[in-house]
Design a protein around this motif. Structure first.
Motif, mmCIF file in Angstrom:
data_model
loop_
_atom_site.group_PDB
_atom_site.id
_atom_site.type_symbol
_atom_site.label_atom_id
_atom_site.label_comp_id
_atom_site.label_asym_id
_atom_site.label_seq_id
_atom_site.Cartn_x
_atom_site.Cartn_y
_atom_site.Cartn_z
ATOM 1 N N ASP A 193 0.821 -1.217 0.000
ATOM 2 C CA ASP A 193 0.000 0.000 0.000
ATOM 3 C C ASP A 193 0.851 1.261 0.000
ATOM 4 O O ASP A 193 0.426 2.317 -0.489
ATOM 5 C CB ASP A 193 -0.917 0.016 1.226
ATOM 6 C CG ASP A 193 -2.024 -1.028 1.136
ATOM 7 O OD1 ASP A 193 -2.210 -1.601 0.044
ATOM 8 O OD2 ASP A 193 -2.693 -1.274 2.160
ATOM 9 N N ALA A 194 2.059 1.153 0.545
ATOM 10 C CA ALA A 194 2.935 2.327 0.655
ATOM 11 C C ALA A 194 3.629 2.656 -0.663
ATOM 12 O O ALA A 194 4.254 3.714 -0.796
ATOM 13 C CB ALA A 194 3.980 2.091 1.741
ATOM 14 N N LEU A 195 3.519 1.752 -1.641
ATOM 15 C CA LEU A 195 4.193 1.955 -2.921
ATOM 16 C C LEU A 195 3.195 2.352 -4.002
ATOM 17 O O LEU A 195 2.067 1.857 -4.031
ATOM 18 C CB LEU A 195 4.906 0.667 -3.354
ATOM 19 C CG LEU A 195 6.003 0.128 -2.426
ATOM 20 C CD1 LEU A 195 6.510 -1.211 -2.933
ATOM 21 C CD2 LEU A 195 7.153 1.127 -2.319
ATOM 22 N N SER A 196 3.627 3.206 -4.899
ATOM 23 C CA SER A 196 2.799 3.551 -6.057
ATOM 24 C C SER A 196 2.888 2.435 -7.090
ATOM 25 O O SER A 196 3.724 1.523 -6.983
ATOM 26 C CB SER A 196 3.283 4.863 -6.676
ATOM 27 O OG SER A 196 4.580 4.681 -7.238
ATOM 28 N N TYR A 197 2.064 2.533 -8.101
ATOM 29 C CA TYR A 197 2.094 1.543 -9.185
ATOM 30 C C TYR A 197 3.482 1.501 -9.824
ATOM 31 O O TYR A 197 4.048 0.430 -10.056
ATOM 32 C CB TYR A 197 1.022 1.889 -10.224
ATOM 33 C CG TYR A 197 1.090 1.063 -11.488
ATOM 34 C CD1 TYR A 197 0.657 -0.260 -11.495
ATOM 35 C CD2 TYR A 197 1.574 1.618 -12.676
ATOM 36 C CE1 TYR A 197 0.710 -1.020 -12.663
ATOM 37 C CE2 TYR A 197 1.628 0.866 -13.846
ATOM 38 C CZ TYR A 197 1.196 -0.456 -13.829
ATOM 39 O OH TYR A 197 1.257 -1.199 -14.974
ATOM 40 N N GLU A 198 4.053 2.667 -10.099
ATOM 41 C CA GLU A 198 5.377 2.732 -10.724
ATOM 42 C C GLU A 198 6.440 2.135 -9.812
ATOM 43 O O GLU A 198 7.360 1.446 -10.286
ATOM 44 C CB GLU A 198 5.743 4.182 -11.054
ATOM 45 C CG GLU A 198 4.951 4.797 -12.196
ATOM 46 C CD GLU A 198 3.518 5.146 -11.795
ATOM 47 O OE1 GLU A 198 3.246 5.222 -10.574
ATOM 48 O OE2 GLU A 198 2.682 5.340 -12.706
ATOM 49 N N GLU A 199 6.315 2.364 -8.509
ATOM 50 C CA GLU A 199 7.294 1.804 -7.563
ATOM 51 C C GLU A 199 7.163 0.290 -7.469
ATOM 52 O O GLU A 199 8.175 -0.417 -7.303
ATOM 53 C CB GLU A 199 7.103 2.440 -6.183
ATOM 54 C CG GLU A 199 7.559 3.896 -6.137
ATOM 55 C CD GLU A 199 7.149 4.593 -4.844
ATOM 56 O OE1 GLU A 199 7.840 5.549 -4.445
ATOM 57 O OE2 GLU A 199 6.116 4.183 -4.236
ATOM 58 N N ARG A 200 5.953 -0.214 -7.581
ATOM 59 C CA ARG A 200 5.786 -1.674 -7.569
ATOM 60 C C ARG A 200 6.418 -2.293 -8.814
ATOM 61 O O ARG A 200 6.948 -3.407 -8.767
ATOM 62 C CB ARG A 200 4.301 -2.038 -7.459
ATOM 63 C CG ARG A 200 3.682 -1.657 -6.118
ATOM 64 C CD ARG A 200 2.321 -2.309 -5.893
ATOM 65 N NE ARG A 200 1.288 -1.835 -6.799
ATOM 66 C CZ ARG A 200 0.525 -0.772 -6.589
ATOM 67 N NH1 ARG A 200 0.701 -0.038 -5.490
ATOM 68 N NH2 ARG A 200 -0.400 -0.413 -7.466
ATOM 69 N N LEU A 201 6.359 -1.558 -9.922
ATOM 70 C CA LEU A 201 7.015 -2.038 -11.140
ATOM 71 C C LEU A 201 8.539 -2.028 -10.989
ATOM 72 O O LEU A 201 9.213 -3.026 -11.293
ATOM 73 C CB LEU A 201 6.632 -1.155 -12.328
ATOM 74 C CG LEU A 201 5.216 -1.275 -12.904
ATOM 75 C CD1 LEU A 201 5.002 -0.192 -13.951
ATOM 76 C CD2 LEU A 201 5.004 -2.654 -13.517
ATOM 77 N N GLU A 202 9.085 -0.912 -10.511
ATOM 78 C CA GLU A 202 10.532 -0.726 -10.484
ATOM 79 C C GLU A 202 11.194 -1.463 -9.324
ATOM 80 O O GLU A 202 12.191 -2.161 -9.509
ATOM 81 C CB GLU A 202 10.849 0.769 -10.398
ATOM 82 C CG GLU A 202 10.397 1.551 -11.636
ATOM 83 C CD GLU A 202 10.539 3.045 -11.449
ATOM 84 O OE1 GLU A 202 11.106 3.459 -10.405
ATOM 85 O OE2 GLU A 202 10.087 3.802 -12.329
#
Length: 504
Positions: free
Chosen positions: A250-259
């Motif tokens: 939940d603490a990560l954005s979509y882009e952060e989950r990708l990277e």
């Protein structure tokens, strides 16, 4: 016994992807998957958002089937040994027939749209095969798909309850997703709370020893647990670990989950609803540990295809019927006697009735469950039974078979509906003939245990080409049984097309 069976294949057309599994039964009857391919075709994004499949989605799906067909040819898997099954997205897409017809015309592959109940049965088959130790435990199975979530309760290896709810990840993302992730998570939790009662009813207070999770998102959560929390194995998660994972995700954005997590684009978005649904479900059933065997619908369907001659669906249907009979407090001695007599009639009169072998199972189910309506109200119990059997999920039989056998139970007593009756409207001529014959056999079997004391021990049927003779041997005078059977004589003669003599 040969070391392996011929290659078979299953295509699982899900809401988030289309999967191909090619395999055989290896040593000891274990499933040996030699090819596993996933194509990221998200049918659910169209089906749940617009109610129909878009042109681009149809084109990608068709291209995928062409690719799969070429692979099957390279592996020398004939189409007679291929099963293509579609789930939630195809069940709801208004124009699903377009894809079904295009795929058949261009590749020869026939797509079968299955029910949520059949989906749950196949998933449980894969899980029981992968985890034979469940035969000694009470387990709660959770399969999180793109369009629906399947729940199955296993009591020492036997299916006792199941449910399919429309709370899959792609559906939830389409309905509640947006830029505000905190709001999205809050809406997910509120939506789950609204459906929690159905899951509680499913478990019905039974202690759950272990949970089993299937589906790509749950497998991804197992991998993330090892990656982020050092759980040691991607095959097991404790509730506390899953709760911690939810917070990290939940603490990560979509882009952060990708990277940062290296998730695929079509996984990075749906992992959020998947993690929250899984967390809420485990909390609801007592926070058991979660096993992740790495199998799912595709493996279950492949196993079912390979083992079809062993009667998996037949056994699942009977086990499910036994569970329903217990739930509705059926007089099991009477039900077993009616079942035994009905099957004797079916088997000995096969040259007369000419029904397909599959109808033997439908008659058996009708005999076992013909009195469940008494639980609702004794008066008119045949009508209550029809409602219950039409509405509840049933394992191991198709929707059409369920409608037919429920109607047989509905017509176990009182006057038969005539040709204009709405009850018979869904049945074509052939189905009406099957219904009448099965109904006549069930009525006779019930009559032969009218006194409910198991007086009739054996039935002997003889057909000389013109007349049918039914002789019943047993204890006592059997007068009540004879009277009851003679009341069904006209219906039986109409159904079987020959005069009948009944002797007890």
């Amino acid at each position: 016994m040969p070391e392996s069976s011929p290659l078979h294949a299953v295509i699982d057309i899900g809401s988030n992807a289309v999967r191909l599994r090619v395999g055989a039964l290896g040593h000891g009857g274990r499933l040996d998957v030699i090819e596993a391919i996933r194509a990221p075709v998200r049918l659910g994004q169209d089906a749940f958002g617009r109610g129909r499949l878009g042109e681009d989605t149809l084109a990608r799906a068709l291209e995928t089937f062409h690719d799969f067909r070429q692979l099957l040819e390279r592996k020398h898997v004939p189409l007679t040994q291929v099963r293509a099954i579609a789930t939630s997205a195809m069940r709801e897409a208004e124009n699903r027939q377009v894809l079904i017809e295009q795929v058949k015309a261009e590749t020869g592959i026939v797509i079968e749209v299955i029910s949520g109940t059949e989906e749950a049965r196949l998933i449980s088959l894969a899980v029981r095969h992968a985890l034979p130790e469940l035969e000694k435990r009470n387990a709660f199975l959770i399969d999180i798909g793109g369009g629906s979530v399947e729940f199955v309760v296993l009591a020492r290896g036997q299916v006792t309850a199941l449910e399919s709810l429309k709370m899959g990840t792609v559906r939830l993302l389409s309905r509640f997703g947006g830029e505000d992730q905190k709001r999205f998570v809050r809406l997910l939790d509120e939506f789950f709370d609204a459906n929690a009662g159905k899951i509680r009813e499913l478990v019905d207070g039974a202690p759950i020893d272990i949970a089993v999770g299937t589906g790509g998102n749950i497998e991804a959560l197992g991998q993330l647990g090892r990656q982020l929390l050092d759980t040691g194995s991607p095959k097991r998660l404790r509730y506390g670990q899953l709760k911690a994972l939810c917070k990290r995700l939940d603490a990560l954005s979509y882009e952060e989950r990708l990277e940062q997590l290296k998730l695929r684009p079509d996984r990075a978005d749906v992992i959020i609803p998947a993690s929250h649904v899984l967390r809420q479900v485990l909390k609801l059933v007592g926070k058991p540990d979660l096993l992740i065997p790495g199998v799912g619908l595709a493996e279950g369907a492949l196993l079912d295809l390979l083992q079809r001659r062993r009667g998996n669906a037949h056994q699942d249907a009977l086990a499910w019927a036994a569970s329903v009979a217990r739930k509705y407090r059926v007089d099991r001695e009477h039900a077993d006697q009616v079942r035994r007599l009905a099957l004797q009639l079916f088997d000995q009169l096969t040259p007369v009735h000419g029904l397909p072998a599959r109808d033997r199972l439908l008659l058996e189910l009708a005999a076992l469950l013909h009195e469940i309506g008494i639980f609702v109200r004794p008066d008119g119990h045949h009508r209550h039974a029809h409602y219950l059997l039409s509405a509840m999920p049933m394992l191991g039989i198709s929707n059409a078979e369920q409608r037919l056998f429920a109607l047989v139970v509905r017509c176990q007593r009182k006057k038969l509906p005539d040709g204009d009756d709405a009850l018979l409207a869904p049945l074509d001529k052939a189905a009406r003939e099957r219904w009448l014959k099965l109904t006549a056999l069930l009525r006779l079997a019930i009559a032969f245990d009218k006194e409910r004391r198991g007086g009739v021990a054996e039935i002997h049927c003889h057909f000389d080409g013109k007349r049918i003779e039914i002789r019943c041997l047993g204890k006592g005078d059997l007068l009540l049984e004879r009277w009851a059977a003679l009341r069904q004589k006209d219906i039986a003669e109409k159904a079987l097309g020959h005069p009948i003599d009944i002797e007890l």
